[in-house]
Structure formats: structure tokens, C-alpha cells
Design an enzyme around this catalytic site. Structure first.
Site, PDB file in Angstrom:
ATOM      1  CG  HIS A 132      -2.010  -0.940   1.208  1.00 13.35           C
ATOM      2  ND1 HIS A 132      -3.242  -0.652   1.746  1.00 13.35           N
ATOM      3  CD2 HIS A 132      -2.107  -2.202   0.717  1.00 13.35           C
ATOM      4  CE1 HIS A 132      -4.045  -1.688   1.593  1.00 13.35           C
ATOM      5  NE2 HIS A 132      -3.371  -2.641   0.966  1.00 13.35           N
ATOM      6  CB  CYS A 170      -7.131   0.089   4.468  1.00 16.71           C
ATOM      7  SG  CYS A 170      -5.450  -0.564   4.636  1.00 16.71           S
ATOM      8  CB  CYS A 178      -2.665   2.020   5.893  1.00 10.46           C
ATOM      9  SG  CYS A 178      -2.092   1.128   4.412  1.00 10.46           S
ATOM     10  CD  GLU A 235      -2.199   4.393   3.012  1.00  7.15           C
ATOM     11  OE1 GLU A 235      -3.383   4.636   3.301  1.00  7.15           O
ATOM     12  OE2 GLU A 235      -1.871   3.569   2.126  1.00  7.15           O
TER      13      GLU A 235
END
Length: 155
Positions: free
Chosen positions: A53, A83, A86, A55
């Protein structure tokens, strides 16, 4: 242009990199003292890894660059509301402040589905959403519209 908009624009530039390689366009930057300490964009499909991801990529780079896992002097700018995974990484890395673009009504864990930052964890970052939300949301909408159109053509 505010400082938040300036740094969110850097996250948007990261999201464009994801878009260009066919990834869901999400980008992130970690900022310390007005400078980029880490940057990342979504690479789950190309990297074939659920952890890739935006992040997490930005946090990883910032930890390596700054020489430690505690990012308490840093801010994270990300184009989409984080999410649960993260948000957990944000809590664990002790990021001071989170700024995100558009809400994620399917998996957002700062406001939309749940707010993990309000639970009794040992760290509670400051957060703000909606910075350059229209631009961030439009990029995601365009990406998924184009994806649906390609799928129709492939049938």
C-alpha cells in the site's frame, strides 16, 4: 495554496505513478520539517503483495531514511483514507499527524467505516480529511471507469 495542499499535491504525484502502471492510484508522502522523508504509491498488483500500500511504502522509506521506526516528528499525506492495515501502521510508527484526500466508504479506518485512531491504543495521531478531495476522488473514479471500459472491450 496551504502547506497541506502543497504536500497533498506530492501525494497526488505519487498516485499518478500508480495510475501509469495500472495500479489503483493511491499515493503517500511522509514529511519531516517540511521535507519529504518517504514516498510511495500503490503497487499491490505489480508487486503481487498485499502489503504494498502507498502508506506502507512511504513509512518504510521514511524509517530507513531517518534511521528508526518512530516517526513522531512526521506527518503522512495520503490521497485516500487509510485502511485498517495502514491505520495500524500509522499508530505503530507513531506518526504525529495524518492528512488524507478523499473518504473510503468501503475500508476507511479513520472516519468512514471505523475510526481506529479513537480506540484506546497507545498512540493517537491528529488527523484531517478532505484535502484536495475532489482531485483525489476524480483520479480514482477515472481509473475504475477506464478499468470497467477495458473489461467490456475484452469480453
Amino acid at each position: 495554496m496551504t502547506a497541506d495542499e502543497k504536500f497533498m499535491q506530492l501525494a497526488v504525484e505519487q498516485a499518478k505513478k500508480a495510475y501509469q502502471i495500472g495500479e489503483v492510484p493511491i499515493g503517500a508522502v511522509v514529511i519531516k520539517d517540511g521535507e519529504v522523508a518517504g514516498a510511495g504509491y500503490n503497487r499491490r498488483e505489480t508487486g503481487k503483495n498485499a502489503l504494498y500500500h502507498a502508506e506502507l511504502m512511504a513509512i518504510d522509506e521514511a524509517c530507513r531514511k531517518l534511521g528508526g521506526w518512530r516517526l513522531w516528528q512526521c506527518e503522512l499525506y495520503v490521497t485516500l483514507e487509510p485502511c485498517p492495515m495502514c491505520a495500524g501502521a500509522i499508530i505503530n510508527s507513531r506518526l504525529r499527524r495524518i492528512v488524507y484526500g478523499c473518504d473510503d466508504y468501503k475500508a476507511g479506518s479513520v472516519k468512514s467505516v471505523i475510526n481506529l485512531f479513537e480506540l484506546p491504543y497507545n498512540h493517537k495521531p491528529e488527523y484531517i480529511g478532505g484535502v484536495l478531495a475532489d482531485e483525489c476522488s476524480a483520479m480514482l473514479s477515472d481509473f475504475f471507469r477506464e478499468l470497467r471500459e477495458r473489461k467490456k472491450i475484452d469480453k
